[in-house]
Write an enzyme that holds these catalytic residues in place. Structure first.
Site, PDB file in Angstrom:
ATOM      1  CE  LYS A 180       4.956   7.062  -7.740  1.00  0.00           C
ATOM      2  NZ  LYS A 180       4.606   5.553  -7.826  1.00  0.00           N
ATOM      3  CG  ASP A 226       2.638   1.010  -6.795  1.00  0.00           C
ATOM      4  OD1 ASP A 226       1.815   1.334  -5.684  1.00  0.00           O
ATOM      5  OD2 ASP A 226       3.145   1.173  -7.518  1.00  0.00           O
TER       6      ASP A 226
HETATM    7  C1  BGC Z   1       3.287   6.462  -3.740  1.00  0.00           C
HETATM    8  C2  BGC Z   1       2.391   5.572  -3.329  1.00  0.00           C
HETATM    9  C3  BGC Z   1       2.977   4.229  -4.264  1.00  0.00           C
HETATM   10  C4  BGC Z   1       4.702   4.055  -4.426  1.00  0.00           C
HETATM   11  C5  BGC Z   1       5.176   3.039  -4.875  1.00  0.00           C
HETATM   12  C6  BGC Z   1       4.806   6.207  -3.852  1.00  0.00           C
HETATM   13  O1  BGC Z   1       5.245   7.817  -4.110  1.00  0.00           O
HETATM   14  O2  BGC Z   1       3.268   7.534  -2.576  1.00  0.00           O
HETATM   15  O3  BGC Z   1       1.569   5.292  -3.411  1.00  0.00           O
HETATM   16  O4  BGC Z   1       2.751   2.985  -3.747  1.00  0.00           O
HETATM   17  O5  BGC Z   1       5.192   5.209  -4.490  1.00  0.00           O
HETATM   18  O6  BGC Z   1       4.678   3.385  -6.863  1.00  0.00           O
END
Ligand code: BGC
Length: 414
Positions: free
Chosen positions: A154, A190
Site C-alpha cells: 500500500k 486488520d
Molecule cells: C496487506 C494486508 C492487509 C490489507 C488490508 C494489504 O495490502 O498486505 O495485510 O490486511 O492490505 O489492509
C-alpha cells in the site's frame, strides 16, 4: 463511433462472466491448499496464533490501528457478555515522513500519539496497560505478540522495518517515550481484528474481509486457528493491458496483483488509465483518486454536471458530455470488475470451510471501498447470488466499522 467501439471492447475485457468466476474459485482453492502445505503459491496463508473469541473476554484495553493513511488509538471496555461499551477513538494523520521515511520516526510517532491520547482522556501514563496492535501488513507471526514484517504494501516503505519484529520496534519507541508499562499483548492483521470483533458479538461470523486501501481476508481453519490469507497477492488472474502497465509502473511489480485490481489504492488509477486519452489533463499517475469513482458513479444528473464540477476541479474545464459519459463507463467497468472479483474471493473462502453451504456464515467487512462506493456492496451481493443461487441467503455480508482496532483489544484480553 470509434469511441463506442472502444467502449464495447473495454467492457468486454473487463467483464468477468460466471464461468470465469468458477475458475477463479477453483484456482483460489488450490492456491490456499498450496499455501497451507508450505508450497510456493501466491497465497501466504499465515498462521495467526489466534482463535475466535468466546464472547466472555473482559477488561479495559487500549488498541492501535495502523494500516492506511490514518493511524488510530482506541480505548475499549469489554463487558464479558458479548457486549462492549462504545469505544473512545482518536484519529491521527500519517505524514510522508512516517510512511516512506525512517522506521524509527514512524514508531516514535505512534508512541507520541498514544501519549496524546492518554493525556486527553486522563489515563495515567506510567500505569500498567495492555495494548492490542492491529498492523495491516503481511507479517510472519512468531507468537501472539510478535511477528516480522515480510514486506510493506500500500505504498509504505519506511526503512529498517522489513524483516524486523514490529512489536520489538514499537516497544523500543514506547520505552523511549516513557511508556514502558504499556505492553503489546497482541499483534494482529486488520482482517483478523475485524473477524474477532464481529464474532465477539455474532458467533456465526467466520470470515473477516478488508476492502479498503488494500484488500485481504482471514478465516478459521479446521484446527480453529485463524489464517490470514493475504489474498491481495493472489495472481491466478486474467489481466488487461491496463493492469499490466499499472503493475509495471508500481513500486512492487509482480506483487499484490489481486489488490491492484480490487482495492482503493489502485482503482482510481486503473480508471484513469482507461480515460486518459480523452482527458489528457489527468495524464499523470495518481491524477484520479479512487474516491472520484464514487463521485462519478453517483452522478445521475442529466448532463453529468457533478462529474463536470469534479473535472473542473482537476483543471479540465471544457470536457464534452461524451467524454464525461465515457469516464462514467470507465469507472463503472473498473469498479464492477473489482466487486465481482471480491465476491469470487469471498465465495472461495466460505466454500473452503463449507463446500455445500450447509451452515450460515457472517462475513464481516470493513474498508472504504465497500463502505463508500455507491454500488460496490450491492454488486458483491448480486455476484454471490449468481454464484450460489438460493443458497446465497446463507452468506450474510455485514459492514463492520472500526472493528480493526476493537478486535486487537479483544485479542489482547483473551
Ligand atoms: C496487506 C494486508 C492487509 C490489507 C488490508 C494489504 O495490502 O498486505 O495485510 O490486511 O492490505 O489492509
Amino acid at each position: 463511433m470509434r469511441r463506442e467501439k472502444g467502449l464495447k471492447k473495454i467492457e468486454k475485457t473487463f467483464r468477468i462472466p460466471l464461468p470465469e468466476i468458477r475458475k477463479f474459485i477453483r484456482d483460489f482453492h488450490s492456491e490456499m491448499q498450496k499455501g497451507l502445505s508450505g508450497g510456493r503459491g501466491s497465497l501466504k496463508m499465515i498462521h495467526t496464533y489466534v482463535e475466535k473469541p468466546k464472547g466472555t473476554e473482559k477488561g479495559r484495553l487500549l488498541a492501535l490501528d495502523l494500516g492506511g493513511t490514518n493511524f488510530r488509538v482506541v480505548a475499549l471496555e469489554l463487558k464479558g457478555n458479548r457486549k462492549m461499551k462504545a469505544p473512545l477513538i482518536e484519529k491521527f494523520v500519517l505524514k510522508k515522513k512516517h510512511i516512506i521515511g525512517k522506521g524509527k520516526v514512524l514508531f516514535d510517532f505512534i508512541a507520541d500519539c498514544i501519549k496524546t491520547f492518554m493525556n486527553k482522556h486522563n489515563m495515567p501514563i506510567g500505569a500498567k496497560q495492555k495494548l492490542g496492535f492491529t498492523f495491516s501488513f503481511p507479517v510472519k507471526k512468531k507468537g501472539i505478540a510478535s511477528g516480522a514484517l515480510l514486506r510493506w504494501t500500500k505504498g509504505f516503505s519506511a526503512s529498517g522495518v522489513e524483516g524486523e519484529d514490529v512489536v520489538k520496534l514499537l516497544n523500543g519507541s514506547l520505552r523511549r517515550k516513557g511508556l514502558s508499562n504499556t505492553k503489546v499483548a497482541a499483534l494482529a492483521n486488520d482482517t483478523v481484528s475485524t473477524l474477532v470483533a464481529r464474532s465477539y458479538e455474532d458467533p456465526n461470523c467466520d470470515v473477516g474481509v478488508i476492502l479498503g486501501t488494500g484488500t485481504n481476508a482471514c478465516y478459521p481453519e479446521k484446527d480453529r486457528m485463524i489464517i490470514n490469507i493475504e489474498w491481495g497477492n493472489f495472481n491466478k488472474l486474467r489481466r488487461t493491458s491496463y493492469d499490466c502497465e499499472l503493475d509495471e509502473d508500481s513500486g512492487n511489480t509482480g506483487e499484490q496483483i489481486f489488490e491492484k485490481m480490487v482495492s482503493g489504492m489502485y482503482l482510481g488509477e486503473v480508471a484513469r488509465r482507461l480515460a486518459e486519452d480523452l482527458l489528457p489533463k489527468i495524464r499523470f499517475p495518481g491524477g484520479f483518486k479512487s474516491e472520484y469513482i464514487s463521485v462519478v458513479e453517483s452522478d445521475t444528473s442529466k448532463g453529468l454536471t457533478i462529474t463536470n464540477r469534479l473535472l473542473k476541479k482537476l483543471e479540465i474545464r471544457n470536457s464534452k458530455y461524451a467524454d464525461r459519459k465515457f469516464l462514467k463507463e470507465a469507472c463503472t467497468v473498473v469498479s464492477t470488475r473489482a466487486a465481482r472479483l471480491a465476491a469470487a474471493a469471498i465465495s472461495s473462502v466460505v466454500t473452503r470451510m463449507d463446500p455445500h453451504l450447509s451452515k450460515r456464515h457472517t462475513v464481516a467487512i470493513d474498508g472504504s471501498v465497500y463502505e463508500k462506493h455507491p454500488h460496490f456492496s450491492n454488486r458483491v451481493k448480486a455476484a454471490i447470488k449468481e454464484i450460489f443461487g438460493r443458497k446465497a441467503l446463507r452468506i450474510k455480508l455485514v459492514l463492520t466499522k472500526d472493528a480493526s482496532a476493537k478486535g486487537a483489544a479483544i485479542i489482547a484480553a483473551i
